[in-house]
Every structure is written in structure tokens, then in C-alpha cells.
Design an enzyme around this catalytic site. Sequence first.
Site, PDB file in Angstrom:
ATOM      1  N   SER A 243      48.774  42.787 -12.925  1.00 17.09           N
ATOM      2  CA  SER A 243      48.922  41.329 -12.955  1.00 17.09           C
ATOM      3  C   SER A 243      48.488  40.767 -14.304  1.00 17.09           C
ATOM      4  O   SER A 243      48.915  39.689 -14.694  1.00 17.09           O
ATOM      5  CB  SER A 243      48.119  40.669 -11.830  1.00 17.09           C
ATOM      6  OG  SER A 243      46.755  41.034 -11.923  1.00 17.09           O
ATOM      7  N   ASN A 244      47.616  41.491 -15.004  1.00 17.12           N
ATOM      8  CA  ASN A 244      47.184  40.991 -16.320  1.00 17.12           C
ATOM      9  C   ASN A 244      47.094  42.130 -17.344  1.00 17.12           C
ATOM     10  O   ASN A 244      46.235  42.104 -18.224  1.00 17.12           O
ATOM     11  CB  ASN A 244      45.824  40.282 -16.194  1.00 17.12           C
ATOM     12  CG  ASN A 244      45.530  39.386 -17.377  1.00 17.12           C
ATOM     13  OD1 ASN A 244      46.434  38.739 -17.913  1.00 17.12           O
ATOM     14  ND2 ASN A 244      44.281  39.359 -17.811  1.00 17.12           N
TER      15      ASN A 244
ATOM     16  N   SER B 125      28.913  38.997 -14.755  1.00 11.71           N
ATOM     17  CA  SER B 125      29.062  38.202 -15.987  1.00 11.71           C
ATOM     18  C   SER B 125      27.821  37.358 -16.216  1.00 11.71           C
ATOM     19  O   SER B 125      27.161  36.908 -15.259  1.00 11.71           O
ATOM     20  CB  SER B 125      30.282  37.296 -15.806  1.00 11.71           C
ATOM     21  OG  SER B 125      30.316  36.303 -16.792  1.00 11.71           O
TER      22      SER B 125
ATOM     23  N   TYR C 111      35.892  30.787 -10.630  1.00  9.63           N
ATOM     24  CA  TYR C 111      35.778  32.143 -11.184  1.00  9.63           C
ATOM     25  C   TYR C 111      34.308  32.571 -11.232  1.00  9.63           C
ATOM     26  O   TYR C 111      33.938  33.643 -10.759  1.00  9.63           O
ATOM     27  CB  TYR C 111      36.391  32.219 -12.594  1.00  9.63           C
ATOM     28  CG  TYR C 111      35.965  33.484 -13.309  1.00  9.63           C
ATOM     29  CD1 TYR C 111      36.523  34.717 -12.974  1.00  9.63           C
ATOM     30  CD2 TYR C 111      34.950  33.460 -14.272  1.00  9.63           C
ATOM     31  CE1 TYR C 111      36.085  35.889 -13.598  1.00  9.63           C
ATOM     32  CE2 TYR C 111      34.514  34.619 -14.898  1.00  9.63           C
ATOM     33  CZ  TYR C 111      35.086  35.830 -14.546  1.00  9.63           C
ATOM     34  OH  TYR C 111      34.647  36.992 -15.144  1.00  9.63           O
TER      35      TYR C 111
ATOM     36  N   LYS D 108      31.896  35.709  -9.162  1.00 11.06           N
ATOM     37  CA  LYS D 108      30.955  36.715  -9.687  1.00 11.06           C
ATOM     38  C   LYS D 108      29.636  36.635  -8.926  1.00 11.06           C
ATOM     39  O   LYS D 108      29.057  37.639  -8.543  1.00 11.06           O
ATOM     40  CB  LYS D 108      30.715  36.496 -11.190  1.00 11.06           C
ATOM     41  CG  LYS D 108      31.922  36.808 -12.037  1.00 11.06           C
ATOM     42  CD  LYS D 108      32.283  38.287 -11.977  1.00 11.06           C
ATOM     43  CE  LYS D 108      33.673  38.581 -12.432  1.00 11.06           C
ATOM     44  NZ  LYS D 108      34.206  39.870 -12.083  1.00 11.06           N
TER      45      LYS D 108
HETATM   46  P1  NAD Z   1      41.578  42.075 -17.641  1.00  2.33           P
HETATM   47  O1  NAD Z   1      42.335  40.982 -17.002  1.00  2.33           O
HETATM   48  O2  NAD Z   1      42.028  42.556 -18.963  1.00  2.33           O
HETATM   49  O3  NAD Z   1      41.480  43.329 -16.654  1.00  2.33           O
HETATM   50  C1  NAD Z   1      41.456  43.189 -15.259  1.00  2.33           C
HETATM   51  C2  NAD Z   1      42.532  44.092 -14.690  1.00  2.33           C
HETATM   52  O4  NAD Z   1      42.491  44.009 -13.260  1.00  2.33           O
HETATM   53  C3  NAD Z   1      43.935  43.729 -15.148  1.00  2.33           C
HETATM   54  O5  NAD Z   1      44.562  44.873 -15.665  1.00  2.33           O
HETATM   55  C4  NAD Z   1      44.616  43.232 -13.857  1.00  2.33           C
HETATM   56  O6  NAD Z   1      45.996  43.563 -13.857  1.00  2.33           O
HETATM   57  C5  NAD Z   1      43.837  43.963 -12.794  1.00  2.33           C
HETATM   58  N1  NAD Z   1      43.779  43.305 -11.482  1.00  2.33           N
HETATM   59  C6  NAD Z   1      43.447  42.020 -11.211  1.00  2.33           C
HETATM   60  N2  NAD Z   1      43.489  41.793  -9.885  1.00  2.33           N
HETATM   61  C7  NAD Z   1      43.843  42.962  -9.296  1.00  2.33           C
HETATM   62  C8  NAD Z   1      44.053  43.373  -7.953  1.00  2.33           C
HETATM   63  N3  NAD Z   1      43.917  42.512  -6.937  1.00  2.33           N
HETATM   64  N4  NAD Z   1      44.404  44.645  -7.703  1.00  2.33           N
HETATM   65  C9  NAD Z   1      44.562  45.529  -8.724  1.00  2.33           C
HETATM   66  N5  NAD Z   1      44.390  45.198 -10.015  1.00  2.33           N
HETATM   67  C10 NAD Z   1      44.015  43.930 -10.302  1.00  2.33           C
HETATM   68  O7  NAD Z   1      40.046  41.591 -17.718  1.00  2.33           O
HETATM   69  P2  NAD Z   1      38.806  42.219 -18.490  1.00  2.33           P
HETATM   70  O8  NAD Z   1      38.444  41.286 -19.583  1.00  2.33           O
HETATM   71  O9  NAD Z   1      39.034  43.636 -18.785  1.00  2.33           O
HETATM   72  O10 NAD Z   1      37.697  42.068 -17.369  1.00  2.33           O
HETATM   73  C11 NAD Z   1      37.345  43.120 -16.508  1.00  2.33           C
HETATM   74  C12 NAD Z   1      36.267  42.643 -15.548  1.00  2.33           C
HETATM   75  O11 NAD Z   1      35.142  42.174 -16.296  1.00  2.33           O
HETATM   76  C13 NAD Z   1      36.701  41.473 -14.663  1.00  2.33           C
HETATM   77  O12 NAD Z   1      36.102  41.646 -13.396  1.00  2.33           O
HETATM   78  C14 NAD Z   1      36.115  40.275 -15.366  1.00  2.33           C
HETATM   79  O13 NAD Z   1      35.882  39.219 -14.477  1.00  2.33           O
HETATM   80  C15 NAD Z   1      34.814  40.855 -15.889  1.00  2.33           C
HETATM   81  N6  NAD Z   1      34.263  40.145 -17.045  1.00  2.33           N
HETATM   82  C16 NAD Z   1      35.061  39.913 -18.127  1.00  2.33           C
HETATM   83  C17 NAD Z   1      34.545  39.215 -19.207  1.00  2.33           C
HETATM   84  C18 NAD Z   1      35.416  38.890 -20.391  1.00  2.33           C
HETATM   85  O14 NAD Z   1      35.121  37.944 -21.126  1.00  2.33           O
HETATM   86  N7  NAD Z   1      36.484  39.659 -20.668  1.00  2.33           N
HETATM   87  C19 NAD Z   1      33.216  38.776 -19.195  1.00  2.33           C
HETATM   88  C20 NAD Z   1      32.429  39.059 -18.081  1.00  2.33           C
HETATM   89  C21 NAD Z   1      32.968  39.734 -16.998  1.00  2.33           C
HETATM   90  C1  WQD Z   2      32.920  30.992 -26.731  1.00  2.00           C
HETATM   91  C2  WQD Z   2      32.534  29.801 -27.551  1.00  2.00           C
HETATM   92  C3  WQD Z   2      33.574  27.746 -26.847  1.00  2.00           C
HETATM   93  C4  WQD Z   2      37.664  28.777 -27.854  1.00  2.00           C
HETATM   94  C5  WQD Z   2      34.018  32.679 -21.039  1.00  2.00           C
HETATM   95  C6  WQD Z   2      33.817  32.561 -19.562  1.00  2.00           C
HETATM   96  C7  WQD Z   2      32.729  33.484 -19.102  1.00  2.00           C
HETATM   97  C8  WQD Z   2      32.978  34.910 -19.584  1.00  2.00           C
HETATM   98  C9  WQD Z   2      33.344  34.968 -21.030  1.00  2.00           C
HETATM   99  C10 WQD Z   2      33.927  36.227 -17.824  1.00  2.00           C
HETATM  100  C11 WQD Z   2      32.284  28.544 -26.711  1.00  2.00           C
HETATM  101  C12 WQD Z   2      34.018  28.119 -28.248  1.00  2.00           C
HETATM  102  C13 WQD Z   2      36.295  28.818 -27.683  1.00  2.00           C
HETATM  103  C14 WQD Z   2      38.211  27.899 -28.833  1.00  2.00           C
HETATM  104  C15 WQD Z   2      35.992  27.217 -29.408  1.00  2.00           C
HETATM  105  N1  WQD Z   2      34.045  35.549 -18.890  1.00  2.00           N
HETATM  106  N2  WQD Z   2      35.472  28.055 -28.446  1.00  2.00           N
HETATM  107  N3  WQD Z   2      37.329  27.172 -29.583  1.00  2.00           N
HETATM  108  O1  WQD Z   2      33.099  30.123 -22.730  1.00  2.00           O
HETATM  109  O2  WQD Z   2      31.299  31.709 -23.495  1.00  2.00           O
HETATM  110  O3  WQD Z   2      32.792  32.374 -21.689  1.00  2.00           O
HETATM  111  O4  WQD Z   2      34.361  34.030 -21.331  1.00  2.00           O
HETATM  112  O5  WQD Z   2      33.032  36.332 -17.052  1.00  2.00           O
HETATM  113  O6  WQD Z   2      32.692  33.410 -17.724  1.00  2.00           O
HETATM  114  O7  WQD Z   2      33.461  31.216 -19.267  1.00  2.00           O
HETATM  115  O8  WQD Z   2      33.675  32.260 -23.979  1.00  2.00           O
HETATM  116  O9  WQD Z   2      35.243  32.825 -25.784  1.00  2.00           O
HETATM  117  O10 WQD Z   2      35.828  30.929 -24.211  1.00  2.00           O
HETATM  118  O11 WQD Z   2      33.983  30.620 -25.856  1.00  2.00           O
HETATM  119  O12 WQD Z   2      35.226  26.525 -30.103  1.00  2.00           O
HETATM  120  O13 WQD Z   2      39.424  27.806 -29.012  1.00  2.00           O
HETATM  121  O14 WQD Z   2      33.626  29.462 -28.418  1.00  2.00           O
HETATM  122  O15 WQD Z   2      33.400  26.365 -26.748  1.00  2.00           O
HETATM  123  O16 WQD Z   2      31.228  27.836 -27.307  1.00  2.00           O
HETATM  124  P1  WQD Z   2      32.665  31.481 -22.971  1.00  2.00           P
HETATM  125  P2  WQD Z   2      34.790  31.690 -24.942  1.00  2.00           P
END
Ligand code: NAD
Ligand code: WQD
Length: 342
Positions: free
Chosen positions: A36-37, A127, A152, A156
Amino acid sequence: MARKILVTGGTGYIGSHTVVKLQESGFDVIIVDNLSNSSIEVLDNIEKITGIKPEFEQFDLADKEKTDSFFSRNSDIEAIIHFAASKAVGESVEKPLLYYRNNLVSMMNVLECQIKYDVPNIVFSSSCTVYGQPDVLPVTEQTPRKDAESPYGNTKRVNEDILSDTAAANSKLKTIALRYFNPVGAHKSALIGELPLGIPNNLVPFITQTAAGLRDELKVFGDNYNTPDGSAIRDYIHVVDLAKAHVVAINRLLSNKNKSNYEIFNLGTGNGYSVLEMVKGFEKVSGVKLNYKIVDRRAGDIEKIWADTTFANEELGWKAEKGLEDMLLSSWNWEKHLRKIE
Ligand code: NAD
Ligand code: WQD
């Protein structure tokens, strides 16, 4: 025989880097992803890096029957890393039920199958969003969680509770929640990286897309925060450091080194950088001048956060090694590879 790890969401951004590190550490990997992503080509790119194409099944983990059938056919899985989830904060505000269904139901299906098919170990992607704006910095694992700013973020928090309650009720289950700070960067080969769909929400993909000419200008959200330069501060961590932490967490569970059956670790570098420091840092490593403009704060943003990494450093024996230059340069190399920029 190599031990087999199920990586849900393994074709995604953090998952694909973790698959590489698991394979390089001698594990067999099977990926489940509904794409999906993410894209199926990630499997070929993982193979180009490690020489091994991971096993792969495409289905939705929110589908209970398919998830059960998968576990019934794969009795050799010893541990799970559960990345699969939807992660766009803004979209979750518009479509809360999609997020609750996808993120919570997938987690529950995986845990129910673990208990039914006796798969004891799971590492869950949490997260730093669970801390909201903390009252005291840096944040330790004991820092109280705050009410989530988005559906979202709430998934978590609730998934952490589902995990800890299930672990408390099932003594055979061993669980670790990893609270990631802000993952950025890409593999040094530039074969895998973050693939944001449409307009990126996150800072670093927006910076690299602006530099690549896909976006006219970067908006810096706010310069009147209570920080040294007025822009918001985050703890950015290289995705390869993050991937390594997952291998350490899996080894901890497989060797029964865990101290309780629900453990939490912060995964950050312990350093905070402001948005403007990120912009300047990018310009320095890439040599590209960024067109940026200061605009109003983004709704729901916090002012500043960074991790206390003592517990992960001492208890996991893991420490982030890569600095800001590497994070920004590898992100830029990935963007250039995607856009075929020399
Ligand atoms: P991503 O979207 O690149 O990877 C997630 C993957 O899960 C995707 O490939 C998507 O296709 C798959 N997926 C989603 N729903 C599914 C389902 N129901 N069944 C099977 N596959 C499914 O995201 P990411 O950045 O790699 O994040 C991975 C994990 O880490 C997530 O749980 C996300 O919430 C968490 N996380 C990400 C960040 C971030 O900023 N990237 C920060 C903190 C936590
Ligand atoms: C970082 C900083 C923005 C874009 C998000 C989710 C969090 C986690 C990580 C999964 C902030 C600033 C951003 C832009 C900007 N994901 N910014 N211009 O907001 O810390 O966290 O991703 O769990 O749950 O909320 O990350 O990369 O969006 O922003 O100035 O075009 O950059 O305001 O201060 P964030 P981010």
C-alpha cells in the site's frame, strides 16, 4: 540452519533497510507487505545489495483469515518485526477509521497468531510521537506519554498498550517496543530509501525534492519557537542506525536477554537539530542552495524533542553512529538516484 524472521512492512522505508541488516547478520527473512505504501522493486534492490532475494508474500495483515493462513504455513518463523502500518499524520486526521483499522487490527491479528502458532518474539515500531511535547528534555523511556496529537499518534500509543497488556497476560510472549525519533537518510548504495507518495510531509524528503527541482520552495514552519534560532528541534536518526538496532533487539529476544517481557527503548541520537540547521546542513553537504521561506507554524507541531539514549546504549549495547552529514548526504544521493540527477 539460519533463523527465520518475519518482517511485516518489509518493503517499506525502515523495513527494507532492516531486511538488509538482518540478511547481513545471517538471518533468513520473510516479508509480508500489501504494497500500500511501497513497491515490489524493493525486493530486487535488496537482492542487489545483499545477494539474497527475501521471501515475500503480498497481503493485508488486517485480513485475519489471510494472516492466520500465513502463520499456519510458516511454522519456522522465530521472531517478528512489525513495521506494517499507515503513517501519514495528516491523512489520519481526515481518515481516522482507516488508521485505527489498519494499524490496530493488523497488530491484533499478528499477536493472536503469535499466541496460536507459538511465535514468542516481537519487535514493534513505536514512535517518539507518544511523548507529545514533553515537559522535560531529553526524554527517557519513563517520560510520561501525552495524549496523542493525531489518530496516527494514538494508534502508536494504543498499540503499545495492546502489546504490554498481551505480554502481561502471556508469559511466553517476549515483546520490545522501539520508539523511533525522526528517521532520515538512505542506504549508501542509494538502491533503497524513502519513497514518499505525492507531496512529502516530512522535512528531509521535502528538502531533497526541492533541491531536485520537484518543489518550488521549502516552507520552514515557524521561526518563533523558544529555541536558539526560533525553528523547531528534532532528533534525526539515520535509518541504517535504526535498522541495526532492530537486529540487536531481535538477538536480545532470541537469546533471552530481555529483562521483562515488555521492554521499551528510545532510538535516537540524543542530539537535537533545528529546521534551519537542517537546511544549512543540507546546503553544505550537497552544494545546492535551497529556496526556502519562513511561514507560520504547522498545526499540531511540537517545539522541541530529543532522546535520552542512555537506556538503549547501556542495555541494548547499541548507539547511533552516523552523524548529520551522512544522514543528509545519503538522502540527497537517494533523491538524485531516483530522479537520475548526476
Ligand atoms: P512505510 O510506509 O515506508 O512502510 C510501511 C510498510 O507497511 C509499507 O511498505 C506498507 O505497504 C506496509 N503496510 C501498511 N499497512 C499494511 C497492512 N495492513 N498489511 C501489510 N502491509 C502493510 O513506513 P516506514 O517509515 O518504513 O515506517 C515503518 C514503521 O515505523 C511504521 O509502523 C511507522 O508508523 C513507524 N514509524 C515511522 C516513522 C517515520 O518517520 N518514518 C517514525 C516513527 C515510527
Ligand atoms: C520535522 C520538522 C516541521 C516539513 C512526524 C510525525 C511523527 C513521526 C515522524 C511517525 C518540524 C518542520 C517539516 C516542511 C518544515 N512519524 N518542517 N517544513 O513532525 O517531527 O514528525 O514524522 O511516527 O509521528 O508527526 O517530522 O519531518 O514532518 O518535521 O519546516 O516542509 O520540520 O515543522 O519542525 P515530525 P517532520
